[in-house]
Design a protein around this motif. Structure first.
Motif, PDB file in Angstrom:
ATOM      1  N   ALA A  77      42.623  36.115 -20.707  1.00 13.31           N
ATOM      2  CA  ALA A  77      41.659  35.458 -21.728  1.00 13.31           C
ATOM      3  C   ALA A  77      42.436  34.332 -22.300  1.00 13.31           C
ATOM      4  O   ALA A  77      41.557  33.450 -23.111  1.00 13.31           O
ATOM      5  CB  ALA A  77      41.451  36.602 -23.039  1.00 13.31           C
TER       6      ALA A  77
ATOM      7  N   GLY B 227      39.005  39.134 -18.362  1.00 16.34           N
ATOM      8  CA  GLY B 227      39.522  38.450 -19.700  1.00 16.34           C
ATOM      9  C   GLY B 227      39.475  36.921 -19.575  1.00 16.34           C
ATOM     10  O   GLY B 227      39.099  36.509 -20.570  1.00 16.34           O
TER      11      GLY B 227
ATOM     12  N   SER C 170      35.339  31.206 -26.273  1.00 18.74           N
ATOM     13  CA  SER C 170      35.753  30.068 -26.791  1.00 18.74           C
ATOM     14  C   SER C 170      34.753  28.804 -26.814  1.00 18.74           C
ATOM     15  O   SER C 170      34.813  28.029 -27.589  1.00 18.74           O
ATOM     16  CB  SER C 170      36.982  29.540 -25.851  1.00 18.74           C
ATOM     17  OG  SER C 170      36.441  29.153 -24.633  1.00 18.74           O
TER      18      SER C 170
ATOM     19  N   LEU D 231      35.795  36.332 -20.308  1.00 22.34           N
ATOM     20  CA  LEU D 231      35.658  36.620 -21.815  1.00 22.34           C
ATOM     21  C   LEU D 231      36.044  35.497 -22.687  1.00 22.34           C
ATOM     22  O   LEU D 231      35.547  35.143 -23.679  1.00 22.34           O
ATOM     23  CB  LEU D 231      36.206  37.897 -22.289  1.00 22.34           C
ATOM     24  CG  LEU D 231      35.264  39.044 -21.689  1.00 22.34           C
ATOM     25  CD1 LEU D 231      35.978  40.518 -22.160  1.00 22.34           C
ATOM     26  CD2 LEU D 231      33.946  39.272 -22.312  1.00 22.34           C
ATOM     27  N   GLY D 232      37.418  35.204 -22.271  1.00 22.06           N
ATOM     28  CA  GLY D 232      37.845  34.164 -22.737  1.00 22.06           C
ATOM     29  C   GLY D 232      37.492  32.748 -22.835  1.00 22.06           C
ATOM     30  O   GLY D 232      37.125  31.919 -24.131  1.00 22.06           O
TER      31      GLY D 232
END
Length: 373
Positions: A179, A365, A373, A368-369
């Protein structure tokens, strides 16, 4: 009388009649006279139990319906006639074991509850393969060190406990690293995962062992009460168990009588044979089991997070992957001691699947990161 009681009586009567019919059919298919006699004794006991529920229904003014064996009973009886009783005994033993405490919560069935547990122990013994007097290749194989290692339950539990910590924290660390979190966040997450997972495993193990010990203590206390209140019934159950182990009926009755003359020895034997409990250990120490689980989980979980204590960025991630893969390879090699597969196959499989799981969490991850963001 409540309708639910009537239904319970009918269900219990049906179960006992099914048991009597099944054991009678198996006795007819059994060529060994000793085992045949044992099956007939079990059938007679089930028939006596059926009389209890038949009497309760009669007292309630309920007419008994004609009994016709069920499909399961007819099928097992047919299989026993076709392939021999040994073919169906594991199935019957499993069913008896699962039903061994079916009367423990029924206040009007305490008189036969102990007998049901005894029957489960008897049938379990009869379901075991007969003892051999001739040495075979299998016996020789068991004497070899690599076969002896296969039965090491403590080693198995230790390896799997460490592997749980390793895989779960490896995936957790890779997911957070994927992430785009900073080194400090990854380190804190990894250490939090280690502590949380180890505490969870320790608590779970403590609860499991504690509950098992409490249940065993309760069952042993009930067994002691039954020895005091119905010694003849308990002596009969002991005799049946020893007959199932292969003793002649007269010898089994003699051994059972000798054991019942010493109530402590009788309780110890019945606890081991009927309940499968060692009264001296009661499943071991709950605190020791919890501490062991905590240490083993932590030992495995430290590998993925350790590099982040000293390194940063891509280098820390790379070293974490390398260390975790090496640890996965090591646990794979150890699992080969009890799974019977090649050490290199076990090591490769463990490494591939562990790294694949970490790669998936890294990818999730990363996605999702980006999205967050």
């Amino acid at each position: 009388m409540a309708g639910e009681d009537i239904k319970r009586y009918r269900d219990n009567l049906r179960d006992e009649l099914e048991g009597a019919a099944l054991y009678t059919a198996i006795a007819a298919a059994e060529p060994d006279p000793l085992r045949k006699d044992l099956f007939l004794q079990l059938a007679q006991a089930e028939a006596r139990h059926a009389e209890l529920w038949r009497g309760k229904l009669a007292a309630a003014g309920i007419r008994e319906q004609p009994y016709v064996p069920g499909f399961r009973t007819r099928l097992l009886a047919r299989l026993a006639r076709r392939f021999g009783p040994a073919f169906v005994m594991p199935t019957i033993a499993a069913a008896e074991y699962s039903d061994r405490n079916k009367y423990s919560a029924q206040a009007d069935a305490h008189a036969i509850s102990a007998e049901e547990r005894g029957h489960a122990a008897v049938v379990r013994e009869m379901a075991r393969p007969p003892a051999r007097t001739r040495v075979t290749g299998t016996d020789i194989a068991r004497a070899e060190p690599w076969h002896r290692g296969a039965s090491g339950n403590n080693l198995r539990a230790a390896v799997l406990g460490a592997n749980d910590g390793l895989v779960s924290n490896f995936c957790l660390v890779m997911g957070v690293a994927g992430a785009g979190a900073g080194n400090r966040a990854v380190l804190l997450t990894g250490l939090a995962g280690l502590v949380a997972g180890a505490c969870s495993m320790a608590l779970g193990e403590w609860l499991s062992v504690t509950n098992a010990r409490e249940l065993a203590s309760t069952q042993i206390a009930k067994e002691a009460e039954e020895i005091e209140q119905t010694p003849q019934a308990e002596q009969h159950e002991l005799a049946l168990i020893y007959q199932a182990k292969g003793l002649q009926k007269a010898d089994a009755e003699r051994v059972a009588a000798e054991l019942m003359s010493d109530k402590r020895a009788a309780l110890d034997t019945l606890a081991r044979e009927e309940l499968g409990v060692d009264p001296q250990e009661l499943g071991g120490s709950a605190l020791a089991a919890a501490a062991t689980s905590f240490v083993l989980f932590s030992l495995g979980a430290i590998f993925p997070v350790a590099p982040f204590l000293f390194l940063q960025g891509a280098r820390a991630i790379g070293i974490s992957i390398a260390l975790s893969a090496a640890a996965l390879c090591g646990t794979g090699l150890l699992t080969s001691l009890f799974n019977g597969r090649s050490p290199w196959f076990s090591a490769a499989r463990q490494t591939v699947f562990g790294c694949a799981a970490a790669a998936i969490t890294y990818g999730i991850g990363a996605l999702l990161g980006v999205s967050l963001s």
